[in-house]
Design an enzyme around this catalytic site. Structure first.
Site, mmCIF file in Angstrom:
data_model
loop_
_atom_site.group_PDB
_atom_site.id
_atom_site.type_symbol
_atom_site.label_atom_id
_atom_site.label_comp_id
_atom_site.label_asym_id
_atom_site.label_seq_id
_atom_site.Cartn_x
_atom_site.Cartn_y
_atom_site.Cartn_z
ATOM 1 N N GLY C 292 0.863 -1.294 0.005
ATOM 2 C CA GLY C 292 -0.145 -0.093 0.107
ATOM 3 C C GLY C 292 0.844 1.263 -0.163
ATOM 4 C CE LYS C 293 6.888 -0.368 2.001
ATOM 5 N NZ LYS C 293 8.251 -1.035 1.645
ATOM 6 C CG LEU C 294 2.957 3.031 -6.111
ATOM 7 C CD1 LEU C 294 3.916 4.394 -5.950
ATOM 8 C CD2 LEU C 294 3.822 2.190 -7.101
#
Lengths: 356, 356, 356, 356
Positions: C292-294
């Protein structure tokens, strides 16, 4: 309690240190760790499977492995038929010949003074040295041998078989060329012109305009015929380069003439190159699938490591873990001694791909 | 007969395969081959020498080694004092805590569908998976622990000792943090703010504005004081990163206050980065000499390899070859339990570099 | 005629050489070639899009870019708000300060005699030299400045703002720290303890036990609050390291408190590390999606190249191609001058993640 | 004031961003930065010097540069005689022929589903696709052409000249083979057997046992004769592989027959491989000195970069900066049309190294 995700099935098992572990025990304990350690353990498992299956195993060899101390590992693989056919750069065969002729490579330093080395005619390969004078004597030795051959083109396979035989008869020493000669394992060297063996052949040509004719296109036909004759193959690649592609090309070319081929059933490569610059040496085995170089369901693994670390560990492990399998293995019987190679007693058609 | 060149002294000895070789036998046979194989064998020999000499050994650890299955190798190095002080990234300590708390990392695939993983809240580290939910529970566990501490700044060394103690008391399981706690081996984590341990501490702060105060500058003072107290050190670095530089910085900073220091006496690093892009992770040990990070006559070696291959082999070998040396070794006795660390019973001066 | 495969839509357009091409023309002609050339052209296009979109752009900076001659490129990016927040290693800020104070790094050689350099107290960074004496004067300068601050913990963001201000007032020279000060662009340095700035702070501590208190956990809270305040972000990463992870961590941590976040909308990284060893520096942007960093639909590209080649070309191109976009851009207005940062006039809650 | 160290002579000059910079201005501003950026600027300067000096310039080309969109850059280098002789892998010439015949490579994705590609017979090269069907039509086209030749061995140099001529006459399109044909620039392809051109030749052999005879040993003789005829040479290498070694071999082989040779006067290589694994592709130009491949005082530089980034920038810069030099340059005039090549009107002796 909540159900685990389908992605979370097999836990990592941290490597447990113990005094006295053997090479195969070390690799077994690496099977459930991560990254390249896991990949090396997978390579061990896949090679064992290859040996149990009915496949012809190609070994590709690039990088300075012979000069770097791995030539007897490769000779061992050939002599005991962990592999059935070698594709090599010229340099690896030349450096093998250099040592089999009783000469050495030497421990050196990567930060040496290269001007001083040049002064003393020492050639450097990263941290390893050799004498240029001895290299020149090899060239002359090869040139002299080449002038004794008939005045017709030789495939590298036939030439290298004869060279290995001459080397064995003169020295009686172990090495890649002599092991292949004795075990009737064919060697192909597609880029022979880009090596000191090629330089030796060019010096033969200089002495005798009819000498030193090498038929590298014949090698393409013959390597494909090995696949057509028994269309179940596997590929072990050390370091990429021309051997990697030549092995795949044999499979692709064979499929053109025989639709049973369908790519290698197993593939493992130990490389330091990476895929993202587009070069063939670093290309992934996934990509190889798109070309049909690899069967869609082939077991495969890439180990990103220097072969001088990975190979001694891997082959030491196999020497123990695959002992029984090797004893029971019934590989193809090659006769690489003549202009047309024979497999299990039946020669290939000359100058043609074998129709099904 | 002509005299050999001074450069051609020690011949390469090709690796000889044999069934049943142990890890240390494999490495011994790699001593006279070339390239990274030779370097790994040299690393084995240098680490043995370190253990025989009177030096304090720093271990630096970067890269996903804990998640990748090497945490019990590092725990073994700590428990048996192959090393005396650990400098680590936060992630390695966090992933260690994750498993010590009874959870796992999982075998995964580098070509996974990351959208599908995100959907199921699975976090991927190349070929390894973990549950985000379990990670969140760790964060909360760390936050809760942090709120039980006094409202004063803690160096990472003190905080990690207490965290290791809490972990040992709660779980009784082996791991890096618990091994270090039990062996009184100090751990520094200079980039703790760049990790999930830092995130846990920030959540403690969110609950209580006075919680989660970490004194990373105190760590600099204390790490230098370890060097000043006994100015003979060695450095073992896995993967570069902040640990590599922090260990060197301790030596450089110590020398500023005590001219007996003179850089590490031994250094070995296992890295995959290269020098030519200028980054610290890949920087050579030759370059380190210019800074005085390394003694000019230090024995040193860089092994360009993935630690997941090199470390299991190297430590398995040492477990056999260094057994007696380890039993006889008398390293410094640390007490990392309080605000000021003590060495051999004598505490460091608080908030000061120790004058000579 | 047979229909083309759906996979064969857009032909490669070979790069056409022409005298006088500008940087942006070169990159435009690279859009339809392959490999890292295409990726660099894509990075150009994605950065243009970021600037047109309503996103807060984080820049991460690791590797010896300041010593290596890129500090004024980064200063340019800050001054003209190609980026809105910098996360850096300590070394890059320290080497910037070194030059802004009127000193230099020097052209050197990667094959230098490091013992001779050590003798003259020259520190080497691959092919670049610096004077250790001048470095020591920087340390003292930083230490002296640090002792003028209040006796309370400072986040790196606040400390670096004040340091930049002091530097600007003393020197009036351009650089990263001074540009950020003047443009009110916050700088975070999560691993400040692993740098010579940290060493300067530790020397302040040595002089005054109450000096040199840095609150790196406060940085975590504040960096996440930047994301929460405007949950549309982008990430530009040069070289991996702690900045890469810290930027991603800000996003992940923010999402924990605000489900609007959902990861960066755009991401580009210029790195030389590779994914297959598992380290964070080389980790792929695909992998970042699993965490979920991107955002799952984020536009992203990884350029595998040395920033000293890629960045001058890329920013020279943007300076032309993004001129109008930059003029029209309305980024967040930060006030990084106090203990709690303010955004568009509204300060963050102290010591807390901002609830939605 | 204290004297500066002799090591601290030339300060780094930070790159200054400006809108509208041309390629050669970008490279000029990179001359005093560090790492690979500086090296690329040095490559620009060295290539300019080569062109001003009286040297024969060899260009080596490995890696998928033609498929990857750089074939017209190489064609430009040949047409305008930035280089005088090309040594290439077979694949680069084959992919060039593919496009010159009016077909394309296509933009693709490195994370494609390779099973789906295999299904549609699309071959993938990292992020680039091609149609297998079109490839097969090339093979047949080459095979057909080969059967029109005389039944004698052809060096790759002669064969590729004739192939280029046939291609030019059939298509009238620009490309590497056609540019070399028109500019009388000889091409050598030492590993032709390891390529689809070799596969085409093997299919000619299949149709006609007397067809497809390639004399790669003749290439060795002829390439050395080019050096002997004018023993001042330079080497530009893209990507290592067989071309890199073949160019060096020509120099070493020539020196064996003519002691005026003494190695290349200038050398530049753009490679992604590294020296420390011992392979020839990554070997350093320092090491090349020990072999006499490079003159001891040669100007040389290695740029560690993907050619798809470095080459467009470098050649765009040269197109402007070397315009006058190129116009004034008087390179050797080759006639590569017959069995024995001629230089400046005088043919080489057949099947012999040219005695001094």
């Amino acid at each position: 309690m909540k159900k685990k995700s389908r992605f979370l099935q097999t836990p990592i098992e941290p490597f447990a240190v113990e005094a006295g572990l053997t090479a195969d025990q070390v690799l077994t304990r690496m099977e459930r760790i991560s990254f390249q350690g896991r990949n090396l353990a997978t390579a061990h498992r896949i090679w064992q499977k290859m040996l149990q299956d009915d496949v012809t195993i190609f070994l590709g060899m690039a990088g300075a492995l012979s000069a770097g101390g791995l030539r007897l590992v490769v000779a061992h693989l050939i002599a005991h038929r962990y592999v059935d056919c070698l594709v090599s750069t010229g340099a690896n065969l030349y450096h093998d010949l250099h040592e089999t002729r009783g000469q050495s490579h030497y421990l050196g330093s990567p930060t040496a003074d290269d001007a001083a080395l040049a002064e003393e005619r020492i050639d450097r390969v990263y941290d390893t040295y050799a004498s240029e004078e001895e290299f020149c004597s090899n060239d002359a030795w090869i040139a002299k041998f080449a002038t004794t051959l008939e005045t017709r083109p030789y495939t590298t396979r036939e030439f290298l078989y004869l060279l290995g035989g001459h080397l064995w008869k003169t020295t009686g020493r172990d090495g890649i060329l002599t092991a292949a000669y004795r075990a009737n394992v064919p060697i192909f060297c597609p880029a022979i012109a880009d090596s000191s063996i090629g330089m030796g052949l060019s010096q033969a040509r200089h002495r005798d305009a009819t000498a030193g004719h090498i038929d590298v296109i014949g090698d393409i036909v013959e390597s494909a015929n090995i696949v057509i004759r028994h269309p179940r193959t596997a590929s072990v690649v050390l370091g990429g380069g021309t051997p990697k592609n030549f092995i795949n090309q044999a499979s692709v070319q064979a499929e053109f003439f025989d639709d049973r081929v369908g790519g290698h059933r197993y593939a493992l490569q130990i490389v330091t190159d990476v895929p993202h610059f587009g070069g063939a040496s670093g290309s992934s085995l996934e990509e190889a699938r798109s070309w049909g170089k690899l069967a869609t369901d082939a077991e495969q693994v890439t180990v990103h490591a220097d072969a001088t670390i990975a190979l001694p560990l891997l082959v030491s492990a196999l020497a123990a873990s695959a002992q029984d399998t090797l004893a029971a293995r019934k590989p193809l019987a090659f006769d690489p001694s003549g202009p047309a190679m024979a497999v299990n007693g039946r020669p290939f058609p000359p100058a043609r791909f074998e129709a099904r």
